[in-house]
Design an enzyme around this catalytic site. Structure first.
Site, PDB file in Angstrom:
ATOM      1  N   ASN A 126       0.844  -1.196   0.000  1.00 50.90           N
ATOM      2  CA  ASN A 126       0.000   0.000   0.000  1.00 50.90           C
ATOM      3  C   ASN A 126       0.882   1.251   0.000  1.00 50.90           C
ATOM      4  O   ASN A 126       2.100   1.155  -0.051  1.00 50.90           O
ATOM      5  CB  ASN A 126      -0.946  -0.022   1.204  1.00 50.90           C
ATOM      6  CG  ASN A 126      -0.171  -0.121   2.502  1.00 50.90           C
ATOM      7  OD1 ASN A 126       0.569   0.785   2.856  1.00 50.90           O
ATOM      8  ND2 ASN A 126      -0.308  -1.254   3.196  1.00 50.90           N
TER       9      ASN A 126
ATOM     10  N   ALA B 137       1.812   1.106  11.506  1.00 53.59           N
ATOM     11  CA  ALA B 137       2.046   0.457  10.207  1.00 53.59           C
ATOM     12  C   ALA B 137       0.734   0.145   9.497  1.00 53.59           C
ATOM     13  O   ALA B 137      -0.280  -0.157  10.125  1.00 53.59           O
ATOM     14  CB  ALA B 137       2.835  -0.836  10.411  1.00 53.59           C
TER      15      ALA B 137
ATOM     16  N   ASP C  47      -3.706  -6.594   4.846  1.00 54.01           N
ATOM     17  CA  ASP C  47      -4.674  -7.480   5.507  1.00 54.01           C
ATOM     18  C   ASP C  47      -4.657  -8.887   4.916  1.00 54.01           C
ATOM     19  O   ASP C  47      -5.081  -9.837   5.553  1.00 54.01           O
ATOM     20  CB  ASP C  47      -6.088  -6.893   5.380  1.00 54.01           C
ATOM     21  CG  ASP C  47      -6.263  -5.727   6.348  1.00 54.01           C
ATOM     22  OD1 ASP C  47      -5.760  -5.834   7.488  1.00 54.01           O
ATOM     23  OD2 ASP C  47      -6.873  -4.707   5.960  1.00 54.01           O
TER      24      ASP C  47
ATOM     25  N   LYS D 267     -13.114  -0.595  16.236  1.00 51.75           N
ATOM     26  CA  LYS D 267     -11.728  -1.109  16.255  1.00 51.75           C
ATOM     27  C   LYS D 267     -11.149  -1.054  17.658  1.00 51.75           C
ATOM     28  O   LYS D 267     -10.410  -1.946  18.071  1.00 51.75           O
ATOM     29  CB  LYS D 267     -10.837  -0.297  15.303  1.00 51.75           C
ATOM     30  CG  LYS D 267     -10.902  -0.843  13.886  1.00 51.75           C
ATOM     31  CD  LYS D 267      -9.977  -0.147  12.909  1.00 51.75           C
ATOM     32  CE  LYS D 267     -10.317  -0.657  11.506  1.00 51.75           C
ATOM     33  NZ  LYS D 267      -9.882   0.194  10.442  1.00 51.75           N
TER      34      LYS D 267
ATOM     35  N   LYS E  62     -10.094  -4.682  18.726  1.00 51.60           N
ATOM     36  CA  LYS E  62      -8.645  -4.956  18.775  1.00 51.60           C
ATOM     37  C   LYS E  62      -8.092  -4.811  20.188  1.00 51.60           C
ATOM     38  O   LYS E  62      -6.877  -4.867  20.385  1.00 51.60           O
ATOM     39  CB  LYS E  62      -7.899  -4.038  17.803  1.00 51.60           C
ATOM     40  CG  LYS E  62      -8.363  -4.229  16.349  1.00 51.60           C
ATOM     41  CD  LYS E  62      -7.298  -3.861  15.363  1.00 51.60           C
ATOM     42  CE  LYS E  62      -7.777  -4.036  13.940  1.00 51.60           C
ATOM     43  NZ  LYS E  62      -6.711  -4.352  13.011  1.00 51.60           N
TER      44      LYS E  62
HETATM   45  O1  PMT Z   1       2.995   5.987   6.648  1.00 52.53           O
HETATM   46  P1  PMT Z   1       2.391   7.325   6.283  1.00 52.53           P
HETATM   47  O2  PMT Z   1       2.468   7.606   4.806  1.00 52.53           O
HETATM   48  O3  PMT Z   1       2.946   8.435   7.137  1.00 52.53           O
HETATM   49  O4  PMT Z   1       0.798   7.258   6.594  1.00 52.53           O
HETATM   50  C1  PMT Z   1       0.344   7.123   7.894  1.00 52.53           C
HETATM   51  C2  PMT Z   1      -0.819   6.117   7.968  1.00 52.53           C
HETATM   52  C3  PMT Z   1      -2.002   6.626   7.174  1.00 52.53           C
HETATM   53  C4  PMT Z   1      -0.373   4.751   7.436  1.00 52.53           C
HETATM   54  C5  PMT Z   1      -1.164   5.992   9.503  1.00 52.53           C
HETATM   55  O5  PMT Z   1      -1.558   7.230  10.005  1.00 52.53           O
HETATM   56  C6  PMT Z   1      -2.268   4.968   9.722  1.00 52.53           C
HETATM   57  O6  PMT Z   1      -3.450   5.241   9.618  1.00 52.53           O
HETATM   58  N1  PMT Z   1      -1.869   3.707  10.058  1.00 52.53           N
HETATM   59  C7  PMT Z   1      -2.777   2.565  10.183  1.00 52.53           C
HETATM   60  C8  PMT Z   1      -3.025   1.966   8.834  1.00 52.53           C
HETATM   61  C9  PMT Z   1      -3.925   0.750   8.870  1.00 52.53           C
HETATM   62  O7  PMT Z   1      -3.530  -0.290   8.471  1.00 52.53           O
HETATM   63  O8  PMT Z   1      -5.098   0.951   9.465  1.00 52.53           O
HETATM   64  P2  PMT Z   1      -6.237  -0.205   9.671  1.00 52.53           P
HETATM   65  O9  PMT Z   1      -7.440   0.568  10.062  1.00 52.53           O
HETATM   66  O10 PMT Z   1      -6.313  -1.111   8.500  1.00 52.53           O
HETATM   67  O11 PMT Z   1      -5.671  -1.048  10.894  1.00 52.53           O
HETATM   68  C10 PMT Z   1      -6.005  -0.753  12.246  1.00 52.53           C
HETATM   69  C11 PMT Z   1      -4.834  -1.034  13.142  1.00 52.53           C
HETATM   70  O12 PMT Z   1      -4.503  -2.415  13.135  1.00 52.53           O
HETATM   71  C12 PMT Z   1      -3.556  -0.292  12.787  1.00 52.53           C
HETATM   72  O13 PMT Z   1      -2.945   0.110  14.007  1.00 52.53           O
HETATM   73  C13 PMT Z   1      -2.708  -1.351  12.094  1.00 52.53           C
HETATM   74  O14 PMT Z   1      -1.307  -1.129  12.298  1.00 52.53           O
HETATM   75  C14 PMT Z   1      -3.147  -2.619  12.810  1.00 52.53           C
HETATM   76  N2  PMT Z   1      -3.074  -3.826  11.990  1.00 52.53           N
HETATM   77  C15 PMT Z   1      -3.862  -3.967  10.887  1.00 52.53           C
HETATM   78  C16 PMT Z   1      -3.832  -5.146  10.178  1.00 52.53           C
HETATM   79  C17 PMT Z   1      -2.958  -6.183  10.588  1.00 52.53           C
HETATM   80  N3  PMT Z   1      -2.906  -7.305   9.905  1.00 52.53           N
HETATM   81  N4  PMT Z   1      -2.175  -6.011  11.661  1.00 52.53           N
HETATM   82  C18 PMT Z   1      -2.211  -4.851  12.369  1.00 52.53           C
HETATM   83  O15 PMT Z   1      -1.476  -4.705  13.351  1.00 52.53           O
END
Ligand code: PMT
Length: 399
Positions: A211, A275, A279, A338, A342
């Site tokens: 991504n 990060a 997914d 979330k 989580k």
């Molecule tokens: O890196 P940059 O360009 O500076 O951009 C920053 C950002 C937009 C990436 C950052 O601010 C951000 O939003 N990070 C979370 C991105 C994400 O994957 O969000 P999510 O809503 O899909 O996941 C929710 C949380 O679960 C996140 O903390 C993620 O790290 C975590 N996760 C998700 C999937 C997975 N398999 N394992 C995880 O730990």
């Protein structure tokens, strides 16, 4: 014991009427046991004399970029390396502007640009100057670099006007600095883990699922934690960012590697999951490069959820677990879900449908969801300013 015993303070004095208060600052620093070296700008010399500064600091006063016939000594480097902390009091609108633009045309500006230390700014100027948009922009830029502001205060000014722009009183400046050293001492006992960047999940030897995450937000958070004395490990997917000195950087590619490295880091007090973890991953990675064909169906399976895994760790769950949420719609509802799904303590959400914030941009705009309250729509800021906000909140949560 004197509270600033063994601390080395580099005081830069700029040219403003408040410069007379810097003499009292030196006196108080010395009384508390600190060593003080001073740099004066050309204009500061019109307000305070070298003789009074040198008498109080019991050291010579530095002012010229090229002080020595033999420049081998290079004051701008040696002074900034000597100091534990740099305080600019008073700092004028002119020096604020110079620093925000990276100018280096005298000893003061050159050494701040070359410094690797915490910089504190105690501004003093007329209220209109302080409130001017251009000054505000410059100040915000400096704050986004991690410089800390002390004041200014509201009150009667030397110019006869009233408003915000008075330099903070010397004793209050000292109290701020005492707090900073005290927090550093307390924070030294804390350990943090930050994840940043994308993960890459292989499809075949040359292709992957990933991504647009640049890693910037996570790196800024790690940097701010480190600047506050917290021992920080940064586990990063592939990015173009430079390693940050003083941070233990571990590079990974896949979600599974990221999880394993996170587990290796435990126990920590604080874990922040910035990060953008993929997914899904390909169930059976192709051993050879896939040949062009009419249709290609990839068999995907869900990746491990690193955040969920760590936040549910039965013996080594960090005391504070913070997740991020990247949302394009229903930000509030999805973030609240979330937070509980989580098992995090806080969720920090950003609207990633807006190209000016979130993924791969310089700025961000977030809302913070706690278990018992919501701080919605913090102002749009640089990613480093957001990081400082978050880290300040973390530190007050721990103290
Ligand atoms: O890196 P940059 O360009 O500076 O951009 C920053 C950002 C937009 C990436 C950052 O601010 C951000 O939003 N990070 C979370 C991105 C994400 O994957 O969000 P999510 O809503 O899909 O996941 C929710 C949380 O679960 C996140 O903390 C993620 O790290 C975590 N996760 C998700 C999937 C997975 N398999 N394992 C995880 O730990």
């Amino acid at each position: 014991m004197k509270k600033l015993e063994n601390k080395k303070i580099l005081l830069i004095i700029c040219g403003g009427i408040a410069a007379y208060k810097s003499l009292e600052l030196i006196r108080l620093f010395k009384k508390m046991g600190a060593s003080v070296k001073t740099v004066v700008t050309k204009n500061a010399k019109k307000f305070v004399t070298n003789l009074s500064i040198a008498s109080l600091s019991q050291d010579k006063v530095y002012s010229d970029l090229f002080n020595h016939e033999n420049e081998a000594e290079m004051d701008h480097i040696s002074l900034s390396r000597w100091a534990d902390l740099i305080l600019i009091a008073p700092i004028t609108a002119n020096t604020i502007s110079k620093l925000s633009h990276g100018l280096a045309d005298d000893l003061a500006s050159t050494l701040v640009l070359a410094s690797n230390k915490q910089v504190f700014l105690a501004p003093a100027m007329n209220v209109r100057m302080w409130e001017h948009d251009s000054n505000k922009k410059n100040v915000n830029k400096l704050v986004s670099y991690g410089y800390r502001l002390i004041g200014p205060e509201i009150g009667d000014m030397a110019c006869g006007e009233y408003g915000e722009g008075k330099m903070t009183e010397p004793q209050d400046i000292i109290n701020n600095i005492l707090n900073y050293f005290e927090n550093l001492r307390k924070n030294k006992k804390l350990k943090a883990l930050v994840t940043a960047g994308p993960t890459q999940e292989k499809i075949d030897p040359v292709r992957f699922i990933s991504n647009k995450s640049s890693g910037k937000q996570g790196y800024e958070i790690a940097n701010s934690l480190k600047n506050n004395g917290i021992e920080t490990t940064l586990i990063s997917g592939p990015t173009n960012l430079k390693p940050i000195s003083g941070i233990n950087l571990i590079n990974v590619n896949t979600a599974e590697e990221m999880l394993n490295k996170c587990l290796d880091c435990l126990p920590v007090d604080i874990a922040i999951f910035t990060a953008a973890v993929a997914d899904y991953k390909v169930k059976n990675i192709y051993e050879q490069k896939i040949k062009k064909r009419e249709n290609l169906n990839l068999d995907l399976e869900q990746n491990v959820d690193i955040l969920k895994h760590i936040s549910n760790h039965n013996s080594l769950r960090p005391k504070l677990v913070i997740g991020f949420a990247a949302e394009t719609n229903n930000l509030k509802k999805n973030s609240i879900e979330k937070l509980s799904e989580k098992n995090c303590d806080w969720i920090i959400s950003n609207d990633v449908s807006n190209p000016e914030i979130g993924f791969n941009s310089e700025s961000n705009k977030v809302s913070i969801f706690y278990k018992n309250k919501i701080e919605e729509n913090l102002p749009k800021m640089s990613k480093s300013a957001i990081a400082n906000e978050i880290v300040n909140k973390i530190i007050s949560d721990f103290n």
